[in-house]
Scaffold this motif. Structure first.
Motif, PDB file in Angstrom:
ATOM      1  N   VAL A  16       0.851  -1.195   0.000  1.00  0.00           N
ATOM      2  CA  VAL A  16       0.000   0.000   0.000  1.00  0.00           C
ATOM      3  C   VAL A  16       0.884   1.241   0.000  1.00  0.00           C
ATOM      4  N   ASP A  17       0.854   1.993  -1.093  1.00  0.00           N
ATOM      5  CA  ASP A  17       1.662   3.214  -1.211  1.00  0.00           C
ATOM      6  C   ASP A  17       1.001   4.111  -2.242  1.00  0.00           C
ATOM      7  N   ASP A  18       0.849   5.392  -1.928  1.00  0.00           N
ATOM      8  CA  ASP A  18       0.185   6.305  -2.856  1.00  0.00           C
ATOM      9  C   ASP A  18       1.095   6.732  -4.010  1.00  0.00           C
ATOM     10  N   ASP A  19       2.387   6.394  -3.927  1.00  0.00           N
ATOM     11  CA  ASP A  19       3.347   6.745  -4.979  1.00  0.00           C
ATOM     12  C   ASP A  19       3.364   5.630  -6.034  1.00  0.00           C
ATOM     13  N   GLU A  20       2.854   5.933  -7.226  1.00  0.00           N
ATOM     14  CA  GLU A  20       2.754   4.914  -8.276  1.00  0.00           C
ATOM     15  C   GLU A  20       4.117   4.364  -8.668  1.00  0.00           C
ATOM     16  N   ALA A  21       5.124   5.211  -8.702  1.00  0.00           N
ATOM     17  CA  ALA A  21       6.463   4.770  -9.094  1.00  0.00           C
ATOM     18  C   ALA A  21       7.002   3.737  -8.107  1.00  0.00           C
ATOM     19  N   ILE A  22       6.787   4.004  -6.827  1.00  0.00           N
ATOM     20  CA  ILE A  22       7.264   3.071  -5.809  1.00  0.00           C
ATOM     21  C   ILE A  22       6.485   1.761  -5.883  1.00  0.00           C
ATOM     22  N   THR A  42      -4.368   3.366  -1.913  1.00  0.00           N
ATOM     23  CA  THR A  42      -4.828   3.944  -0.645  1.00  0.00           C
ATOM     24  C   THR A  42      -5.067   2.858   0.396  1.00  0.00           C
ATOM     25  N   ALA A  43      -5.057   3.284   1.654  1.00  0.00           N
ATOM     26  CA  ALA A  43      -5.351   2.362   2.753  1.00  0.00           C
ATOM     27  C   ALA A  43      -6.786   1.854   2.649  1.00  0.00           C
ATOM     28  N   ASP A  61       2.998   2.176   3.410  1.00  0.00           N
ATOM     29  CA  ASP A  61       3.562   3.523   3.459  1.00  0.00           C
ATOM     30  C   ASP A  61       2.973   4.269   4.659  1.00  0.00           C
ATOM     31  N   TYR A  62       3.807   4.995   5.356  1.00  0.00           N
ATOM     32  CA  TYR A  62       3.319   5.719   6.539  1.00  0.00           C
ATOM     33  C   TYR A  62       2.520   6.953   6.150  1.00  0.00           C
ATOM     34  N   GLY A  63       3.114   7.802   5.281  1.00  0.00           N
ATOM     35  CA  GLY A  63       2.478   9.084   4.976  1.00  0.00           C
ATOM     36  C   GLY A  63       1.650   9.036   3.709  1.00  0.00           C
ATOM     37  N   MET A  64       0.327   8.890   3.858  1.00  0.00           N
ATOM     38  CA  MET A  64      -0.571   8.861   2.701  1.00  0.00           C
ATOM     39  C   MET A  64      -1.745   9.793   2.942  1.00  0.00           C
ATOM     40  N   PRO A  65      -2.318  10.344   1.869  1.00  0.00           N
ATOM     41  CA  PRO A  65      -3.528  11.165   2.042  1.00  0.00           C
ATOM     42  C   PRO A  65      -4.685  10.299   2.497  1.00  0.00           C
ATOM     43  N   GLY A  66      -5.642  10.912   3.181  1.00  0.00           N
ATOM     44  CA  GLY A  66      -6.748  10.122   3.718  1.00  0.00           C
ATOM     45  C   GLY A  66      -6.276   9.333   4.926  1.00  0.00           C
ATOM     46  N   LEU A  67      -6.604   8.065   4.962  1.00  0.00           N
ATOM     47  CA  LEU A  67      -6.196   7.189   6.063  1.00  0.00           C
ATOM     48  C   LEU A  67      -4.707   6.905   5.936  1.00  0.00           C
ATOM     49  N   ILE A  81      -8.042  -7.766  13.145  1.00  0.00           N
ATOM     50  CA  ILE A  81      -7.468  -8.278  11.899  1.00  0.00           C
ATOM     51  C   ILE A  81      -5.950  -8.303  12.073  1.00  0.00           C
ATOM     52  N   ILE A  82      -5.425  -9.512  12.154  1.00  0.00           N
ATOM     53  CA  ILE A  82      -4.009  -9.658  12.460  1.00  0.00           C
ATOM     54  C   ILE A  82      -3.233  -9.961  11.182  1.00  0.00           C
ATOM     55  N   ILE A  83      -2.383  -9.053  10.785  1.00  0.00           N
ATOM     56  CA  ILE A  83      -1.489  -9.261   9.650  1.00  0.00           C
ATOM     57  C   ILE A  83      -0.193  -8.506   9.959  1.00  0.00           C
ATOM     58  N   PRO A  84       0.968  -9.132   9.795  1.00  0.00           N
ATOM     59  CA  PRO A  84       2.239  -8.437  10.074  1.00  0.00           C
ATOM     60  C   PRO A  84       2.391  -7.223   9.164  1.00  0.00           C
ATOM     61  N   ILE A  85       2.851  -6.120   9.742  1.00  0.00           N
ATOM     62  CA  ILE A  85       2.986  -4.879   8.983  1.00  0.00           C
ATOM     63  C   ILE A  85       4.443  -4.431   8.942  1.00  0.00           C
ATOM     64  N   ILE A  86       4.911  -4.109   7.738  1.00  0.00           N
ATOM     65  CA  ILE A  86       6.235  -3.508   7.548  1.00  0.00           C
ATOM     66  C   ILE A  86       5.991  -2.100   7.027  1.00  0.00           C
ATOM     67  N   PHE A  87       6.344  -1.110   7.822  1.00  0.00           N
ATOM     68  CA  PHE A  87       6.164   0.281   7.395  1.00  0.00           C
ATOM     69  C   PHE A  87       7.336   0.716   6.523  1.00  0.00           C
ATOM     70  N   ILE A  88       7.015   1.464   5.462  1.00  0.00           N
ATOM     71  CA  ILE A  88       8.046   2.117   4.655  1.00  0.00           C
ATOM     72  C   ILE A  88       7.677   3.591   4.589  1.00  0.00           C
ATOM     73  N   SER A  89       8.656   4.456   4.789  1.00  0.00           N
ATOM     74  CA  SER A  89       8.317   5.880   4.847  1.00  0.00           C
ATOM     75  C   SER A  89       9.513   6.768   4.569  1.00  0.00           C
ATOM     76  N   GLY A  90       9.218   7.897   3.943  1.00  0.00           N
ATOM     77  CA  GLY A  90      10.235   8.913   3.748  1.00  0.00           C
ATOM     78  C   GLY A  90       9.997  10.091   4.659  1.00  0.00           C
ATOM     79  N   HIS A  91       8.963   9.975   5.507  1.00  0.00           N
ATOM     80  CA  HIS A  91       8.568  11.104   6.343  1.00  0.00           C
ATOM     81  C   HIS A  91       8.508  10.776   7.831  1.00  0.00           C
ATOM     82  N   GLY A  92       8.418   9.525   8.181  1.00  0.00           N
ATOM     83  CA  GLY A  92       8.241   9.157   9.581  1.00  0.00           C
ATOM     84  C   GLY A  92       9.453   9.485  10.429  1.00  0.00           C
ATOM     85  N   GLY A  93       9.211   9.988  11.617  1.00  0.00           N
ATOM     86  CA  GLY A  93      10.285  10.275  12.549  1.00  0.00           C
ATOM     87  C   GLY A  93      10.295   9.261  13.674  1.00  0.00           C
TER      88      GLY A  93
END
Length: 211
Positions: A16-22, A42-43, A61-67, A81-93
């Motif tokens: 899930v990532d709003d960046d089409e290239a990624i 989108t989420a 992706d951490y930073g997306m419009p909407g949810l 709903i249990i599913i392992p999550i791997i966050f990818i982000s260029g904005h998260g601190g």
């Protein structure tokens, strides 16, 4: 190219990532490594499609419009709903990373990251997911077996769960106002129906569904 069904079983990477290239780049790269990948812009798009029945992991992706990513993680937790999550982000601190990890995320990768790092995270997430699903299936099977017991058998089983160090027939009979011989009969039926060979094993198994 590896056959995904042979390499990773039926597990799926939900990306899930709003960046089409990624989305395009990661989807192609992971597919070449034998992964089955489903992509979402989108989420909400992921939520509309995911039923919780399909094994795999969520690359989010951490930073997306909407949810955003953290909000999706919270939504999944709130709905069991249990599913392992791997966050990818260029904005998260650091605060966002800490929050995500405390809520059970497998990892929080900052863009740009090396693909082999993501692959290792996905493989670990697949193992975690399959183990969790197997444990849930065992618990559900135990619940069904317990439900098959008669009311009296359930009372005896529940007494043993609540009093694991005091499972003598006399004590159970005194507590339930029945004879020790009746307790022996029902307890034997409980062990048979639950597929256990000892009281200790029975108590251990039933403790997974108690409370």
């Amino acid at each position: 190219m590896n056959d995904p069904s042979q390499t990773h079983g039926t597990s799926i990477v939900f990306l899930v990532d709003d960046d089409e290239a990624i989305r395009t780049t990661l989807s192609r790269a992971l597919s070449k490594r034998g992964f089955v990948v489903r992509t979402y812009e989108t989420a909400q798009g992921f939520l509309d499609d995911y039923t919780g029945d399909e094994p795999g992991c969520l690359v989010l992706d951490y930073g997306m419009p909407g949810l955003n990513g953290l909000e999706l993680q919270t939504h999944l937790i709130d709905h069991n709903i249990i599913i392992p999550i791997i966050f990818i982000s260029g904005h998260g601190g650091i605060p966002e990373t800490v929050q995500a990890m405390k809520a059970g995320a497998v990892d929080f990768l900052e863009k740009p990251f090396r693909q082999h790092v993501l692959v290792d995270c996905i493989k670990a997430a697949f193992v975690t997911d399959l183990n969790t699903r197997a444990a849930q299936q065992e618990i559900e099977a135990t619940r069904k077996k317990f439900a098959s017991l008669t009311t009296r058998e359930q009372e005896i089983a529940q007494f043993m769960i609540d009093n694991p160090s005091n499972t003598a027939s006399k004590e159970i009979g005194r507590a339930l106002d029945i004879s020790p011989r009746t307790v022996d009969h029902h307890r034997a039926r409980v062990l048979e129906k639950m597929g256990t060979k000892s009281i200790a094993e029975l108590v251990q198994i039933l403790s997974t569904i108690s409370g």
